[in-house]
Design an enzyme around this catalytic site. Structure first.
Site, PDB file in Angstrom:
ATOM      1  N   PRO A 123       0.839  -1.202   0.000  1.00  0.00           N
ATOM      2  CA  PRO A 123       0.000   0.000   0.000  1.00  0.00           C
ATOM      3  C   PRO A 123       0.875   1.253   0.000  1.00  0.00           C
ATOM      4  O   PRO A 123       1.892   1.292   0.665  1.00  0.00           O
ATOM      5  CB  PRO A 123      -0.773  -0.097   1.320  1.00  0.00           C
ATOM      6  CG  PRO A 123      -0.592  -1.477   1.800  1.00  0.00           C
ATOM      7  CD  PRO A 123       0.694  -1.971   1.229  1.00  0.00           C
ATOM      8  N   GLU A 124       0.474   2.261  -0.748  1.00  0.00           N
ATOM      9  CA  GLU A 124       1.217   3.513  -0.769  1.00  0.00           C
ATOM     10  C   GLU A 124       0.449   4.560   0.022  1.00  0.00           C
ATOM     11  O   GLU A 124      -0.665   4.326   0.479  1.00  0.00           O
ATOM     12  CB  GLU A 124       1.445   3.953  -2.204  1.00  0.00           C
ATOM     13  CG  GLU A 124       2.068   2.822  -3.003  1.00  0.00           C
ATOM     14  CD  GLU A 124       2.920   3.261  -4.166  1.00  0.00           C
ATOM     15  OE1 GLU A 124       3.441   4.386  -4.123  1.00  0.00           O
ATOM     16  OE2 GLU A 124       3.073   2.473  -5.095  1.00  0.00           O
ATOM     17  N   LYS A 136       2.754   5.678   6.277  1.00  0.00           N
ATOM     18  CA  LYS A 136       2.100   4.399   6.002  1.00  0.00           C
ATOM     19  C   LYS A 136       1.490   3.775   7.265  1.00  0.00           C
ATOM     20  O   LYS A 136       1.061   2.630   7.251  1.00  0.00           O
ATOM     21  CB  LYS A 136       3.087   3.440   5.343  1.00  0.00           C
ATOM     22  CG  LYS A 136       3.479   3.923   3.953  1.00  0.00           C
ATOM     23  CD  LYS A 136       4.345   2.915   3.261  1.00  0.00           C
ATOM     24  CE  LYS A 136       4.745   3.433   1.884  1.00  0.00           C
ATOM     25  NZ  LYS A 136       5.630   2.480   1.217  1.00  0.00           N
TER      26      LYS A 136
END
Ligand code: ZN
Length: 270
Positions: free
Chosen positions: A2-3, A55
């Protein structure tokens, strides 16, 4: 992986669904979290906010308690209505926080812990994060300073380093460098402040453009084109023609974890 844009989007969705509501049920597969719940129950507390820090996702509860989670490679938060069928098997559930109206389920999250809400941001994991590209008060000068601080490393590696900038993952790394016309192996010390600042600007714009509720369904987009197949400049397009000059896109594995980098050898010069 995931970014920043997907973490931000997930946190915003969780915040809208949960903030201001009382926890009616808490469940977890992790003993250390369960122990905190046993000692100082999560049920009965109000969820005050859900925020993205780079994140990390931070869920703040009343009574000075926060749950910090990191998605790593395969983790994700889902939100369901009570009784709604989950999109992942229950055995992948690691954390569950429910209110009267919603059930938030963290699947395959490997990094989760409770901490004092007042201490969030002082712990190593978050304290060492560089400026968050999606934060309203983004500090561009600090981002530049931290990029330089990484030393003479390839820009592709520096952009991924969350201690310099928080939010860029592998997809945006390639896309930002293409749009900036910078070769991924270019060393940070070979780039002027103006060039670095331009890359940071592009990163902010690309990430922000992808923070839209409907985006996961249509995939990430940096080209501004609507067709799904035309959404990205270079990422995942090894061997296919550059959208600007037609030269085949080059692909290489680079740096820690040998994550793939894509670039156009003609548009992106060292
Ligand atoms: Zn090209």
């Amino acid at each position: 992986m995931p970014e920043g844009d997907s973490i931000f989007r997930a946190a915003r969705t969780l915040h809208r669904a949960l903030a201001g509501h009382v926890v009616t049920r808490f469940d977890t597969a992790y003993a250390p979290l369960a122990r905190v719940h046993d000692d100082t129950p999560i049920t009965g507390r109000t969820i005050e906010a859900v925020e993205a820090h780079g994140k990390h996702t931070v869920m703040r509860f009343s009574g000075d308690l926060a749950l910090r989670t990191h998605m790593r490679m395969h983790g994700s938060w889902h939100i369901y209505r009570p009784g709604e069928r989950w999109q992942r098997p229950p055995r992948e559930m690691r954390v569950l926080v429910a209110t009267a109206a919603f059930v938030a389920v963290g699947f395959n999250i490997v990094d989760a812990e409770f901490e004092a809400a007042s201490a969030v941001g002082t712990r190593d994991a978050i304290a060492h994060l560089g400026p968050d590209l999606l934060a309203p008060g983004f500090d561009a000068a600090e981002a530049l300073r931290r990029l330089r601080e990484r030393g003479p490393v390839p820009i592709a590696e520096a952009l991924l380093d969350q201690r310099a900038l928080a939010g860029i993952g592998n997809v945006f790394k390639s896309e930002v460098l293409f749009e900036g016309g910078v070769h991924p192996e270019t060393r940070v010390d070979a780039l002027s402040d103006a060039r670095l600042a331009e890359l940071v600007d592009i990163a902010r714009r690309q990430l922000a453009a992808n923070v839209v509720e409907t985006m996961p369904r249509f995939g990430r987009r940096t080209t501004g084109r609507m067709a799904i197949a035309e959404g990205l400049w270079v990422y995942g397009r090894g061997g296919r023609p550059c959208r600007r000059c037609g030269t085949p896109i080059t692909f290489a594995r680079q740096g820690l974890g040998a994550r793939p980098t894509y670039w156009c050898p003609r548009c992106q010069t060292a």
